[in-house]
Structures are given as C-alpha cells and as structure tokens.
Design an enzyme around this catalytic site. Structure first.
Site, short mmCIF file in Angstrom:
data_model
loop_
_atom_site.label_atom_id
_atom_site.label_comp_id
_atom_site.label_asym_id
_atom_site.label_seq_id
_atom_site.Cartn_x
_atom_site.Cartn_y
_atom_site.Cartn_z
N TRP A 85 4.92 -43.83 -53.51
CA TRP A 85 5.79 -44.99 -53.34
C TRP A 85 5.09 -46.29 -53.71
O TRP A 85 5.67 -47.36 -53.57
CB TRP A 85 6.27 -45.08 -51.89
CG TRP A 85 5.20 -45.54 -50.91
CD1 TRP A 85 3.86 -45.25 -50.94
CD2 TRP A 85 5.38 -46.38 -49.77
NE1 TRP A 85 3.21 -45.81 -49.89
CE2 TRP A 85 4.11 -46.52 -49.15
CE3 TRP A 85 6.48 -47.02 -49.20
CZ2 TRP A 85 3.93 -47.28 -47.99
CZ3 TRP A 85 6.29 -47.76 -48.05
CH2 TRP A 85 5.03 -47.90 -47.47
N ASP A 86 3.84 -46.22 -54.17
CA ASP A 86 3.07 -47.43 -54.44
C ASP A 86 3.75 -48.37 -55.42
O ASP A 86 3.40 -49.53 -55.55
CB ASP A 86 1.66 -47.08 -54.93
CG ASP A 86 0.92 -46.22 -53.93
OD1 ASP A 86 1.50 -45.20 -53.50
OD2 ASP A 86 -0.22 -46.55 -53.58
N GLU A 90 0.50 -42.31 -42.03
CA GLU A 90 0.29 -40.87 -42.21
C GLU A 90 -0.50 -40.23 -41.07
O GLU A 90 -0.74 -39.03 -41.10
CB GLU A 90 -0.43 -40.62 -43.54
CG GLU A 90 0.39 -41.10 -44.72
CD GLU A 90 -0.19 -40.68 -46.05
OE1 GLU A 90 -1.43 -40.72 -46.19
OE2 GLU A 90 0.60 -40.35 -46.95
N LYS A 109 -2.52 -45.56 -39.33
CA LYS A 109 -3.38 -45.60 -40.51
C LYS A 109 -3.17 -46.91 -41.26
O LYS A 109 -4.09 -47.52 -41.79
CB LYS A 109 -3.02 -44.43 -41.43
CG LYS A 109 -3.76 -44.44 -42.76
CD LYS A 109 -3.33 -43.28 -43.63
CE LYS A 109 -4.13 -43.21 -44.91
NZ LYS A 109 -3.69 -42.16 -45.82
N GLN A 110 -1.89 -47.33 -41.33
CA GLN A 110 -1.55 -48.47 -42.17
C GLN A 110 -0.27 -49.09 -41.64
O GLN A 110 0.40 -48.53 -40.77
CB GLN A 110 -1.33 -48.01 -43.60
CG GLN A 110 -0.13 -47.09 -43.77
CD GLN A 110 -0.20 -46.25 -45.03
OE1 GLN A 110 -0.73 -45.16 -45.00
NE2 GLN A 110 0.31 -46.79 -46.12
C1 BGC Z 1 -1.36 -44.01 -48.32
C2 BGC Z 1 -0.01 -43.95 -48.97
C3 BGC Z 1 -0.16 -44.20 -50.45
C4 BGC Z 1 -1.15 -43.22 -51.06
C5 BGC Z 1 -1.39 -43.46 -52.52
C6 BGC Z 1 -2.30 -43.03 -49.01
O1 BGC Z 1 -3.58 -43.16 -48.45
O2 BGC Z 1 -1.27 -43.65 -46.96
O3 BGC Z 1 0.86 -44.91 -48.41
O4 BGC Z 1 1.07 -44.06 -51.09
O5 BGC Z 1 -2.37 -43.33 -50.38
O6 BGC Z 1 -1.91 -44.71 -52.75
#
Ligand code: BGC
Length: 802
Positions: A353-354, A493, A613-614
């Site tokens: 989804w980036d 995540e 995590k984020q």
């Molecule tokens: C992140 C995701 C991201 C992916 C690719 C993961 O570490 O949690 O949100 O899409 O990395 O960059």
C-alpha cells in the site's frame, strides 16, 4: 555534503551494502546497485540489477511446509569491470593500500563517480576514476567508464569487462534458506569487444538479453587495444590489453543495454540490445542525453527549502530515488510501485500500500506516471474479483502484497532472525490495501488531475468494485444497530488477533472502518460524476443494483467505531490489552522498534499489549483532512469536538515503536498543526530513515520508497496544508520555525506549471496554464483567482505560535 552531492570519503567494506542502495542508479525501467564494478557478490558487496516487473516464482520447503515465493529477479551484472597490471592480481581493494577514496553521487546529473589511488606490494601507484549512469533518456542503456593512470610504472594493463550471469537472489540474509536461482539457459557470446548474454527466468520465462561494447581512449584520444575472450560458463567477458606509461591515462568506456521479452516495440531481445548499443554513441553522447533528461525532471520535481543543508540534500535524494523507481519510462510498463524501489531484494520487489505515500507526489507532477500505476491495479481487477469470490465475497479484494499477476504474494511464513523460528505470517489480512487503491489513489488522482476520462474508463470501476467488497464484508449487528468488519488487520502489523484467540484477525479496526465508510461514500459520489450511459453500463457490468447502493448508503452511516475515554480505539478490545513496559524494554534492549521479534523470542506476543508497530489510527489523520474525518464521524453519528483528534494523537504517540519507517512520517504529519517543533523533529528523523540506515541494515536490502516519498509529501501537503478539492488549489500553511521557506512546481488540472513559494509571511503562487483558464486559489479562508501566466503574493497573517 552540498544540496546536490551525496559524498562518501574512504573505503569501508562494512558500509558498502548501504552505499550500494543509496547510490543505486536507475530509470524506472531498471536499476543497478552501486556495487564496486570489480566485485562479485561477497565481503559486503552485492551487485544487483532489477528490471521493473520482471518476477519469477520458485517453490521451497520450510519446516515441512511447501512455500512459493515470487521475487523480483536479480539480473546479470552489466557493470563488471576490473583490471590488472602485467600478470598481477585483479583489482582488490582489500589487498592494496588505498588512498584518497571518494564516492560521489551527483543527484542533479544522475552520475555516480568513484576515485581512488591504489598501491600494490611492488610500490606501483595507480590512480583510478570511474563514472556510471543508468540512462534516464534511453531506458535500455547504462554506461560506465574507467580511467586508469599509472603514476610511477610502465607495463601492460589488462581491463576485463564482463556481462556476468552467475548471479542469484542472495541479497537478503533471512531469505537465504530459500532457492534464489532464477536464471537459466545462460548464453554468453563475445565478438571482438562486443559482449552479449541471454538468459531466461525459470518459471515466468522472461528472456533477458544484455549487450555491451567498449571504446578505448589513451590520453583522451581513441586507441586500439588487443582483445582476448575471457568467457566462462554464464559469463561473457573480454580482456582489453594495452601498454601503459605514466602520465598517459587510459580510459575504457562500456556502453551496455538490457532488453527483455516484456519490452514493447522490439523483436527479439538479444537483437534489440545489440541495436541499442550500436546506436548509442560514445559515453559522452549517452551522458549528454541522460543529463538533459534529468534536468527536465528536476525542473518539474525539485522541492527546494530554506533550512538545513542536509535536509535539502536528503529531500533531493528522496526525489531522485523515487524517480529512479518510477519514472516516465514506467508508463509503458505494466508495473506498480515497489515498496523497496528497484534497489534490492527486500520484500521480494513486491507492491504494497506504500503507493498512498508515493502517488500524491506524482499526481501533482507526473500525472501520466501516476495513471500508469493505477492501471497496474485496474488490470488486476479480474484477479481481485476472483480473490473476493474465493472468500465468499462480492466485489474486488486486492492482495496485501502483489507482484506480476495480482494474486496474493504475501509470504505465509516468516523467519524471526532473533529466535530463528519460522512463524505463520497473517499480514495478508490487511484488507485495507483495497481502500488505499480505491480511494486514496484513484480518487485523489481524480481530484488532482480532473481526469474524468480516466475516472469513467477505469477509476470508477476500481472504486465501485472495492466498495462492493466492503459493502458485502460488513456484517449487521441488530442489537447495536451497527455494522462490523471482522477478521482483518490494520496497518499495525504487530496485532493480528486478540490475546488467546483461536484464529487470526481483529474486528472493527478503526482505520479500516473509517476508510471503508469513506470509500463507500465516494463510490456513491463517483456515480454522479459519470455520464448516465457510462453509469448504467458500469452498474450493469458489475452487477450492482439499486438495493446494493442503498445498502452502501446504510453501511457508510452505520459502521462501528470503538472508543474509550474519547480516544478512537485501534480495534474492538484494544482497551482491554495490557499497558506495555516501554521504559523497561528500552533499558533492556536499546532499540525496541522490532518488538514483534523481541517479544516472540521471549515467548510473548505483541497481541497482548497496547503497542503498535506503526501509525494505525493516526494514519487517518494523515490521509484525511480534519474536515474530511469529521465529515465521516458525522455521517457515522459519532460525536466529536476539537480535542478528538489531538487526544487520539497524544494517546498513540506514546504507544508506537516505529518498527516501520512509514511511522515517523505519519507522526510528523499529525503533529504538523498542533506542535510544529515536534513535527519538525519527527520530520528530520524521518529524513534519516534511509540515509542513516536507522533500522541498522535494512536500507542495504533496498530503500524505503514510501518513507522517502512521505517526507516529500510532508513538505508538499503536510506543512503547507495544500488541498486539491473541488477544483480549487487550497493552502493552509503551517511551516515549522526551522523551515524558512519551501518552493516547488505543481501541475494541477489544466494548470501545468504552477510555481508555489511559501515562507512565514507570504504565499506566492504563479504560473502558466494552457488556454485561458483561471485557477481558483484558497489561502486559509480567503479566495483568490490566479490568471493564466499571472502571479499572486498573498500575505500570511502570523498565527499564535508563529
Ligand atoms: C510496513 C507496511 C509496509 C511494508 C512495505 C512494512 O514494514 O508495516 O506498512 O507497507 O513494510 O514498505
């Protein structure tokens, strides 16, 4: 460091992986890591060349489980170039005395140089200079030149140049247990100083052909070298042999081409590669065209700030790598936005989804490139529909990770390097990817470009198909008179289930539910933009009935959000989790960004704690303006006040470990209005993510394109309050004190060259548009009209805190 040059002094093998990623060269079609041309893989060096969309799938057995992974393929190394003196050893910096080592990436010109002096055991001193590029003008071409100058010796110089197909996918330590041999049928050919190498990928059957030719100059004048073939199985190589004297520098130019059976406008890839090098001209010719192409790109894409020089440089580095990963050359390809660029093998080159962080930059500068990225998704709608059907749902379900076909490519097991255990990976439950595709990409693209034709032909189909999925997935709870979305994961995540649950998945993830409500509303709105004929056609084709539209209306007003003490909960049950001992873990482990790995190795689970995590809930405040978010809350019937957003921001800021580089970008964003000093600090931290490799090794496996683009979007929209809604170009600047000014050029709808400069006192906007269209501009609550080729200087009233 200057605003355009990324410079490293000194040879440091332990820093090579990072430099190779940060100095990688590419053009959106292919990219090559900046490995030293004399090195093969090993001792910290990892030559890697990746072509956008060239994937291959291989099976493996791990812990008794059969796995399949599709990976971007490491292609033959076109750079390979080394030399030796007389019968001495081939150049090996670790065996020689090296002085004056400088590596410099010139971002403006897209050229990487390397200079050093080596002295061997016989005391022979040799000056070496190299320049490299991957052409932004000729998308199949790359070029390298090597100048060798004997300082105190005379003798025979042998320069060995190769196209080396003896490569595997071996760049990421945690994938090393898996098969990485993707190339077969290697066919090297040498004809004088012209090299050719054909190969084929194992499962996808893509034919890859490289060709290279050389030109030798002595003291700047063309010269002839003796040629001897040095070919080995899988590697086409030639030795160019010359007599050398001090003060008469020898230069070898190498022009290489890479073509594949996926290319358009070619016959057979081998022939195409040979044609490319035959008509390329000299290194200087290739360089001149390349520099011009970059010059044009910078005119459109540079983001200039008055602020720290390092920030200026790093922002340009981010623009540079974004454009090397996706560029006007991507338009002709069927590719998406790879999360780690074309710079390494992390995440196997997959598309996540980036793009929500990348497309806002492209939408307003290179809309044709953004459109191509949306088409990558549109072409994969049949697969997304099949995936939805496979889980018993209507509409389209996009995969969390995708590669060539659009099927789910998320790994099903991942290795925790800390515990060395292979563990189930449930991250495919991040169904929110579809919301990013439908809304933030397609709809924002439409708002920024006004491209009704795209919306009508492709975008609406995407939005409606995704809306149909969410409308169907939402389940009605008659007791609470609310709809729930169950069994998903949000962007965080580290949470994939409630503590002790039998099966993975969470209910009512706030991010997902708000974005679903938003998408359903936009889907209904988008029907009004379409002409009646097309509207009926699409509804018919997608089998969407009046009752479905009424259902969407209903769901978009009744999705459940969970709250505790006025804080929007990440998911249902989040408030029941334990508080995490942040201070204790920081003290024990230092870096606790990867709490998932730390806790698993301790036999615990992040699912038990209030940690992320984020940014998860906070993503909402990044993707939606406060007006947009409050409109969703109103629609859903949830009360809010002016503290609703700041309260949730404060709550989650305390509980996030930043295990993803995207997280800091979002934190800077959500603080941009309320706490400019902290926002600026987070912004500076986000800038460091790759250039300083803050995750301690991950950048060497590929850049973090979302975080790079996110910092650009922070400047473009976050600090300026830029909005592109309802045909008006809106601004509400809130520059941090340390940011004196920001300046960039936009393309907004029919206004192709809008120059924007914002400082603390004035916002200046000017530019030219095709035809005589006036551009409505809003600055805070005041409205203006920008005449074609006119300009406006609008004073900014200082606000509290300015
Ligand atoms: C992140 C995701 C991201 C992916 C690719 C993961 O570490 O949690 O949100 O899409 O990395 O960059």
């Amino acid at each position: 460091m200057t605003g355009w040059l990324l410079r490293y002094d000194g040879w440091d093998p332990s820093a090579e992986a990072l430099r190779e990623s940060l100095c990688a060269l590419g053009n959106g079609r292919f990219a090559t890591r900046a490995a030293a041309p004399e090195n093969r893989a090993g001792n910290g060096s990892y030559p890697g060349t990746y072509a956008a969309g060239v994937f291959d799938r291989l099976p493996d057995v791990v812990d008794g489980h059969r796995l399949e992974n599709e990976s971007i393929v490491n292609l033959p190394d076109w750079q390979s170039l080394t030399f030796r003196i007389d019968d001495g050893a081939w150049l090996d910096l670790s065996a020689l005395a090296v002085t004056g080592y400088v590596q410099e990436l010139d971002l403006r010109r897209g050229v990487l140089t390397r200079r050093f002096v080596v002295e061997d055991q016989q005391g022979r001193r040799t000056g070496v200079a190299q320049r490299r590029l991957v052409s932004m003008a000729d998308p199949c071409l790359a070029a390298l030149d090597l100048t060798v100058e004997a300082e105190n010796w005379s003798g025979t110089l042998t320069v060995r140049s190769a196209l080396d197909g003896r490569v595997t996918n071996d760049g990421v330590a945690r994938y090393r247990g898996l098969d990485g041999r993707h190339l077969v049928d290697l066919r090297p050919v040498v004809d004088g100083d012209v090299l050719g190498l054909d190969a084929r990928t194992v499962q996808s059957g893509v034919v890859v052909s490289l060709a290279a030719r050389h030109r030798v100059l002595v003291d700047g004048r063309p010269a002839t070298a003796g040629t001897e073939t040095a070919t080995e199985p899988g590697c086409a190589a030639v030795d160019l042999v010359l007599a050398v004297d001090p003060g008469r520098p020898v230069t070898v130019e190498k022009i290489a081409a890479l073509c594949t059976s996926r290319d358009r406008g070619i016959g057979e890839p081998g022939e195409a590669a040979r044609d490319e090098i035959a008509r390329a001209g000299s290194f200087a010719d290739v360089l001149a065209r390349h520099e011009l192409a970059w010059d044009h790109l910078w005119t459109r894409c540079d983001v200039r700030i008055t602020g720290p020089v390092r920030a200026t440089l790093v922002l340009r580095l981010h623009v540079f790598h974004l454009l090397q990963s996706v560029s006007p050359h991507s338009v002709d390809l069927d590719v998406g936005i790879p999360a780690r660029g074309l710079h390494g093998e992390a995440y196997r080159g997959h598309v996540f989804w980036d793009e929500v962080f990348v497309l806002p930059f492209l939408n307003l500068r290179l809309p044709e490139v953004a459109r191509a990225m949306l088409l990558y998704r549109w072409r994969r709608l049949p697969q997304a529909r099949a995936s939805a059907r496979a889980v018993g749902r209507r509409g389209a379900m996009f995969p969390w990770q995708s590669g060539s076909t659009g099927r789910e490519e998320t790994q099903t097991m991942h290795l925790n390097p800390r515990s060395q255990r292979w563990l189930p990976d449930n991250s495919h439950l991040q169904r929110h990817i579809g919301l990013a595709v439908a809304y933030n990409n397609t709809w924002r693209y439409y708002e920024a470009t006004g491209d009704v034709d795209f919306l009508s032909e492709y975008g609406a189909e995407l939005i409606l198909s995704v809306a149909a999925f969410w409308g169907d997935l939402a389940s009605y709870d008659p007791v609470g008179d609310r709809f729930d979305i169950c069994g998903v994961m949000g962007p965080d995540e580290y949470h994939d289930a409630l503590p002790g649950a039998d099966s993975p998945g969470l209910d009512d993830n706030a991010y997902t539910n708000v974005m679903a409500a938003w998408t359903l509303t936009r889907a209904l709105e988008c029907l009004d933009v379409l002409l009646p004929g097309r509207r009926h056609e699409l509804l018919d084709l997608l089998d969407i009935r009046r009752a479905d539209l009424e259902h969407w209306q209903h769901v978009s007003r009744k999705l459940r959000l969970c709250w505790a003490d006025g804080v929007l909960l990440q998911f249902r049950g989040y408030d029941q989790l334990e508080e995490f001992d942040w201070a204790g873990y920081r003290e024990r482990y230092g870096d606790i960004s990867r709490l998932d790995r730390i806790l698993e190795a301790e036999g615990r689970s992040p699912n038990d704690y209030k940690l992320s995590k984020q940014a998860d809930v906070l993503m909402l405040f990044q993707l939606l303006t406060s007006d947009e978010l409050y409109a969703v809350l109103d629609r859903l019937g949830y009360p809010h006040d002016r503290h609703t957003i700041p309260r949730s921001v404060a709550y989650y800021l305390e509980r996030t470990s930043h295990g993803s580089t995207l997280s800091k970008v979002v934190h800077a964003w959500v603080l941009a209005r309320g706490d400019r000093r902290r926002a600026w600090n987070w912004f500076l931290e986000a800038l460091e993510s790759d250039v300083a490799d803050v995750q301690g090794g991950t950048t060497g496996e590929g850049i973090h394109l979302g975080a790079m683009a996110g910092t650009l979007d922070l400047l473009q929209r976050g600090f300026t309050g830029l909005e592109t809604r309802e045909e008006v170009l809106g601004f509400d600047p809130f520059l941090p004190d340390a940011l004196g000014s920001v300046r960039f050029r936009l393309r907004y709808r029919r206004h192709s060259e809008v120059e924007v400069t914002i400082d603390h006192d004035t916002l200046t906007v000017g530019g030219s548009s095709t035809g005589s269209t006036v551009l409505p501009v809003r600055v805070r609550d005041k409205h203006f009209r920008l005449d074609p080729r006119g300009s406006l200087a609008i004073p900014l009233r200082r606000r509290r805190g300015d």
